[in-house]
Design an enzyme around this catalytic site. Structure first.
Site, PDB file in Angstrom:
ATOM      1  N   ARG A  66     -13.046-108.437  41.900  1.00  0.00           N
ATOM      2  CA  ARG A  66     -13.805-108.605  40.646  1.00  0.00           C
ATOM      3  C   ARG A  66     -15.271-108.274  40.885  1.00  0.00           C
ATOM      4  O   ARG A  66     -15.959-107.714  40.031  1.00  0.00           O
ATOM      5  CB  ARG A  66     -13.639-110.032  40.097  1.00  0.00           C
ATOM      6  CG  ARG A  66     -14.617-110.367  38.977  1.00  0.00           C
ATOM      7  CD  ARG A  66     -14.192-111.573  38.144  1.00  0.00           C
ATOM      8  NE  ARG A  66     -13.833-112.742  38.900  1.00  0.00           N
ATOM      9  CZ  ARG A  66     -14.706-113.561  39.518  1.00  0.00           C
ATOM     10  NH1 ARG A  66     -16.000-113.318  39.487  1.00  0.00           N
ATOM     11  NH2 ARG A  66     -14.279-114.615  40.188  1.00  0.00           N
ATOM     12  N   LYS A 217     -13.488 -92.111  26.120  1.00  0.00           N
ATOM     13  CA  LYS A 217     -13.635 -90.843  25.396  1.00  0.00           C
ATOM     14  C   LYS A 217     -13.787 -89.683  26.399  1.00  0.00           C
ATOM     15  O   LYS A 217     -12.904 -89.458  27.190  1.00  0.00           O
ATOM     16  CB  LYS A 217     -14.826 -90.965  24.444  1.00  0.00           C
ATOM     17  CG  LYS A 217     -14.805 -92.246  23.574  1.00  0.00           C
ATOM     18  CD  LYS A 217     -13.583 -92.307  22.697  1.00  0.00           C
ATOM     19  CE  LYS A 217     -13.596 -93.394  21.634  1.00  0.00           C
ATOM     20  NZ  LYS A 217     -13.657 -94.792  22.057  1.00  0.00           N
TER      21      LYS A 217
HETATM   22  C1  LIG Z   1     -19.706 -94.222  20.090  1.00  0.00           C
HETATM   23  C2  LIG Z   1     -18.753 -95.290  20.536  1.00  0.00           C
HETATM   24  N1  LIG Z   1     -19.226 -96.303  21.296  1.00  0.00           N
HETATM   25  C3  LIG Z   1     -18.416 -97.299  21.709  1.00  0.00           C
HETATM   26  C4  LIG Z   1     -17.074 -97.325  21.371  1.00  0.00           C
HETATM   27  C5  LIG Z   1     -16.214 -98.457  21.852  1.00  0.00           C
HETATM   28  O1  LIG Z   1     -15.514 -98.076  22.981  1.00  0.00           O
HETATM   29  P1  LIG Z   1     -14.123 -98.737  23.457  1.00  0.00           P
HETATM   30  O2  LIG Z   1     -13.116 -98.422  22.395  1.00  0.00           O
HETATM   31  O3  LIG Z   1     -13.850 -98.086  24.771  1.00  0.00           O
HETATM   32  O4  LIG Z   1     -14.341-100.194  23.559  1.00  0.00           O
HETATM   33  C6  LIG Z   1     -16.551 -96.299  20.600  1.00  0.00           C
HETATM   34  C7  LIG Z   1     -15.118 -96.308  20.234  1.00  0.00           C
HETATM   35  O5  LIG Z   1     -14.653 -95.512  19.452  1.00  0.00           O
HETATM   36  C8  LIG Z   1     -17.412 -95.247  20.166  1.00  0.00           C
HETATM   37  O6  LIG Z   1     -16.967 -94.238  19.413  1.00  0.00           O
END
Ligand SMILES: Cc1ncc(COP(=O)(O)O)c(C=O)c1O
Length: 404
Positions: A66, A217
């Site tokens: 962790r 992403k």
């Molecule tokens: C610009 C942006 N930031 C943060 C997030 C949140 O990320 P996660 O889904 O990995 O928690 C997203 C999710 O779509 C996003 O598009």
């Protein structure tokens, strides 16, 4: 800050090799970082003079997974290097990276200024967690206008939170100008760089204090892992965020996801170039289409902030959105006709996706909030993948024909 000057390794090289040599290289000769699944590590002896803070993962010193894990550590180092920052931390999601960063930056009674066009989950977090439960005042402003940000800051402003380009309307804010505003009130500037990745934008170089990513992403890039990352040059902030990651929240990326993201990062430059050239072709096609009333893509000269995009970004990315010239039933029929664009949230994977912000990502916002920002029922967001652009355009064309 990592040196991006001409004689240091280039982005493409760091994406493949930075921190890849496993610490046990000399034992097995692995050329890629293994997935270190052990939850705990042999201590090697009792030494009352050695505290937790003395253990250095760079020296292959681990105690408990962790706190630090070799596979995660490699990923943290590589993302930090690509963002040009000194400290990197990998979290179980982009959301947990964001909540840790905001928590580390504010205390009750503080004030936050945020872009009004943010990822829906971040906006809900700022309102329902920080404003409602933690007594942090939050003002949302249209940060396309830097004056709106400077008008909103006050003595108690501890954090300015930006996303650029925004989700889903691809609006931009001027990071360098907003960094000066943050500096004038001694506030932290945090930038969510998820939409462009460090391949196309370096917020730390433009004056941001901390950068976050949903690694879900583009950084992982294959729609098969949820994760997040934070990068900063500020040692105190890194300490606070590291405390939350390891102890305060115990919220870190698992070794298998760290491995997937390390692997995904190796092709980040290749993927980003293809995402961008496909998105540019599709944006130009949509821009000419009679069934489309508006296209939002910062690579189009018609984008109202095209000049800022050229100055601040090294590429326009692979996400665009557009308004179909029709009503909700037309939108439903159009989406149902598509074969190459599954209807799904998320973005940044090699496969193209389409989503309907009003009923999906931005459904948690009230209809009034959506209207205020400009998210209509006919808005569709496309994450353009790396397929052949001709196939993508042919698929869009047949969906348009079908709804004639
Ligand atoms: C610009 C942006 N930031 C943060 C997030 C949140 O990320 P996660 O889904 O990995 O928690 C997203 C999710 O779509 C996003 O598009």
């Amino acid at each position: 800050m990592t040196d991006r000057s001409s004689d240091s390794p280039k982005f493409e090289t760091m994406a493949v090799t930075h921190a890849e040599q496993p610490p046990h290289h000399e034992r097995a000769g692995d050329v890629t970082m293994p997935i270190h699944l052990a939850s705990t590590y042999e201590a090697g002896g009792i030494d009352p003079d050695v505290g937790l803070e003395d253990l250095d993962p760079d020296e292959n010193q681990y105690l408990y997974s962790r706190l630090a894990n070799p596979t995660r550590h490699a990923l943290e180092q590589r993302i930090a290097a690509l963002e040009g920052g000194d400290y990197g931390m990998a979290f179980a999601s982009g959301t947990s990276a964001i909540v840790a960063t905001i928590t580390a930056s504010v205390t009750p009674g503080d004030h936050v200024v945020a872009f009004d066009d943010l990822y829906g989950g971040t906006k809900t977090m700022l309102k329902d967690l920080f404003r409602e439960r933690l007594d942090v005042a939050v003002d949302f402003v249209d940060a396309r206008d830097t004056d709106a940000v400077s008008d909103a800051v006050r003595d108690e402003t501890a954090l300015i939170w930006m996303e650029t380009p925004t989700n889903p309307l691809l609006r931009l804010c001027d990071i360098e100008a907003i960094a000066s505003v943050a500096e004038s009130v001694d506030a932290t500037l945090g930038v969510d760089n998820t939409f462009l990745s460090p391949y196309f934008q370096h917020p730390l170089e433009l004056g941001a204090d901390v950068v976050v990513h949903s690694t879900t992403k583009y950084l992982n890039g294959h729609s098969d892992s949820i994760g997040g990352a934070v990068v900063t040059d500020d040692a105190d902030l890194a300490d606070e965020i590291g405390f939350l990651q390891q102890v305060g929240m115990g919220n870190m990326l698992a070794p298998f996801d760290a491995f997937l993201t390390l692997r995904g990062l190796k092709t980040l430059p290749l993927r980003m170039r293809q995402h961008e050239s496909n998105a540019a072709e599709i944006a130009a096609y949509l821009d000419e289409h009679e069934k489309v009333s508006t296209v939002y893509y910062p690579g189009l000269e018609s984008h109202p902030q095209y000049d800022l995009a050229q100055r601040q970004m090294e590429g326009a990315g692979g996400v665009l959105s557009f308004e179909l010239d029709g009503d909700l039933p037309d939108v439903e029929r159009f989406v149902a006709e598509l074969n190459e664009f599954p209807l799904a949230v998320s973005l940044g994977g090699v496969e193209s996706l389409i989503e309907h912000p009003a009923s999906m990502t931005h459904a948690p916002l009230t209809p009034e909030e959506r209207a205020e920002i400009g998210i209509s029922d006919s808005l569709l967001r496309v994450s353009v993948g790396v397929e052949h652009p001709k196939d993508l355009i042919a698929d869009l064309e047949s969906a348009f024909d079908a709804i004639e």
